[in-house]
Design a protein around this motif. Structure first.
Motif, short mmCIF file in Angstrom:
data_model
loop_
_atom_site.label_atom_id
_atom_site.label_comp_id
_atom_site.label_asym_id
_atom_site.label_seq_id
_atom_site.Cartn_x
_atom_site.Cartn_y
_atom_site.Cartn_z
N ALA A 11 0.82 -1.19 0.00
CA ALA A 11 0.00 0.00 0.00
C ALA A 11 0.87 1.26 0.00
N LEU A 12 1.96 1.21 0.74
CA LEU A 12 2.84 2.39 0.80
C LEU A 12 3.41 2.70 -0.58
N GLU A 13 3.74 1.68 -1.32
CA GLU A 13 4.25 1.89 -2.68
C GLU A 13 3.19 2.58 -3.55
N SER A 14 1.95 2.21 -3.40
CA SER A 14 0.87 2.85 -4.16
C SER A 14 0.70 4.31 -3.77
N TYR A 15 0.77 4.59 -2.47
CA TYR A 15 0.68 5.98 -2.03
C TYR A 15 1.83 6.81 -2.61
N ASN A 16 3.03 6.23 -2.60
CA ASN A 16 4.18 6.96 -3.14
C ASN A 16 4.05 7.20 -4.64
N LYS A 17 3.48 6.23 -5.37
CA LYS A 17 3.23 6.43 -6.80
C LYS A 17 2.22 7.56 -7.01
N ALA A 18 1.16 7.55 -6.21
CA ALA A 18 0.14 8.60 -6.32
C ALA A 18 0.75 9.96 -6.02
N ILE A 19 1.58 10.04 -5.00
CA ILE A 19 2.24 11.31 -4.65
C ILE A 19 3.07 11.79 -5.82
N SER B 138 10.20 10.27 8.18
CA SER B 138 9.61 10.30 6.84
C SER B 138 8.11 10.61 6.92
N ALA B 139 7.44 10.07 7.92
CA ALA B 139 6.01 10.34 8.11
C ALA B 139 5.79 11.82 8.42
N LEU B 140 6.62 12.38 9.28
CA LEU B 140 6.49 13.80 9.61
C LEU B 140 6.71 14.68 8.38
N ALA B 141 7.62 14.28 7.51
CA ALA B 141 7.85 15.03 6.28
C ALA B 141 6.59 15.04 5.41
N PHE C 77 -2.99 16.93 13.93
CA PHE C 77 -3.14 16.04 15.07
C PHE C 77 -2.02 15.00 15.11
N LEU C 78 -1.74 14.38 13.95
CA LEU C 78 -0.69 13.35 13.92
C LEU C 78 0.69 13.94 14.19
N ILE C 79 0.93 15.15 13.71
CA ILE C 79 2.22 15.80 13.97
C ILE C 79 2.37 16.01 15.49
N LEU C 80 1.34 16.55 16.11
CA LEU C 80 1.39 16.78 17.55
C LEU C 80 1.53 15.47 18.33
N LYS C 81 0.78 14.48 17.95
CA LYS C 81 0.82 13.17 18.62
C LYS C 81 2.18 12.51 18.46
N THR C 82 2.74 12.59 17.26
CA THR C 82 4.03 11.96 16.98
C THR C 82 5.15 12.67 17.73
N ASN C 83 5.11 13.97 17.78
CA ASN C 83 6.16 14.72 18.47
C ASN C 83 6.05 14.58 19.99
N LYS C 84 4.86 14.30 20.47
CA LYS C 84 4.66 14.14 21.92
C LYS C 84 5.18 12.80 22.40
N GLY C 85 4.98 11.76 21.58
CA GLY C 85 5.31 10.42 22.02
C GLY C 85 6.66 9.97 21.71
N ALA D 123 0.19 7.87 3.15
CA ALA D 123 1.59 7.43 3.23
C ALA D 123 2.14 7.66 4.63
N ALA D 124 1.82 8.80 5.21
CA ALA D 124 2.32 9.11 6.55
C ALA D 124 1.80 8.10 7.58
N ARG D 125 0.55 7.75 7.48
CA ARG D 125 0.00 6.77 8.43
C ARG D 125 0.68 5.42 8.29
N MET D 126 0.93 5.01 7.06
CA MET D 126 1.62 3.74 6.83
C MET D 126 3.04 3.80 7.39
N LYS D 127 3.72 4.91 7.16
CA LYS D 127 5.09 5.06 7.65
C LYS D 127 5.14 5.07 9.18
N LEU D 128 4.17 5.73 9.80
CA LEU D 128 4.12 5.71 11.27
C LEU D 128 3.93 4.30 11.79
N ALA D 129 3.09 3.54 11.13
CA ALA D 129 2.85 2.15 11.54
C ALA D 129 4.11 1.30 11.41
N GLU D 130 4.98 1.68 10.47
CA GLU D 130 6.22 0.94 10.24
C GLU D 130 7.40 1.54 11.01
#
Length: 78
Positions: free
Chosen positions: A1-9, A41-44, A70-78, A29-36
């Motif tokens: 799925a991440l490959e598909s998101y990157n192609k779409a981007i 890269s997700a923050l970017a 929300f995800l930026i704040l959550k990611t930077n907090k944790g 893509a960011a959600r997939m990257k966070l899960a991995e």
């Protein structure tokens, strides 16, 4: 799925007619990257959404902007 998101981007990056689709592709893509565990890269991707929203302000980008923020704040907090 991440490959598909990157192609779409890649396909949507220079298309100014579909900024909403581009933003959602970055969000997916960011959600997939966070899960991995690819935090930097997700923050970017999430910050790219904010860049897109700033350039193409409109009601269709509000939801993805809120979710990205929300995800930026959550990611930077944790």
């Amino acid at each position: 799925a991440l490959e598909s998101y990157n192609k779409a981007i890649g396909l949507l990056a220079n298309n100014r007619e579909v900024p909403t689709m581009n933003a959602w592709a970055h969000y997916g893509a960011a959600r997939m990257k966070l899960a991995e565990g690819q935090k930097d890269s997700a923050l970017a991707d999430l910050k790219k959404i904010l860049d897109i929203e700033a350039k193409y302000e409109g009601p269709y980008l509000e939801e993805v902007k809120r979710l990205a923020t929300f995800l930026i704040l959550k990611t930077n907090k944790g």
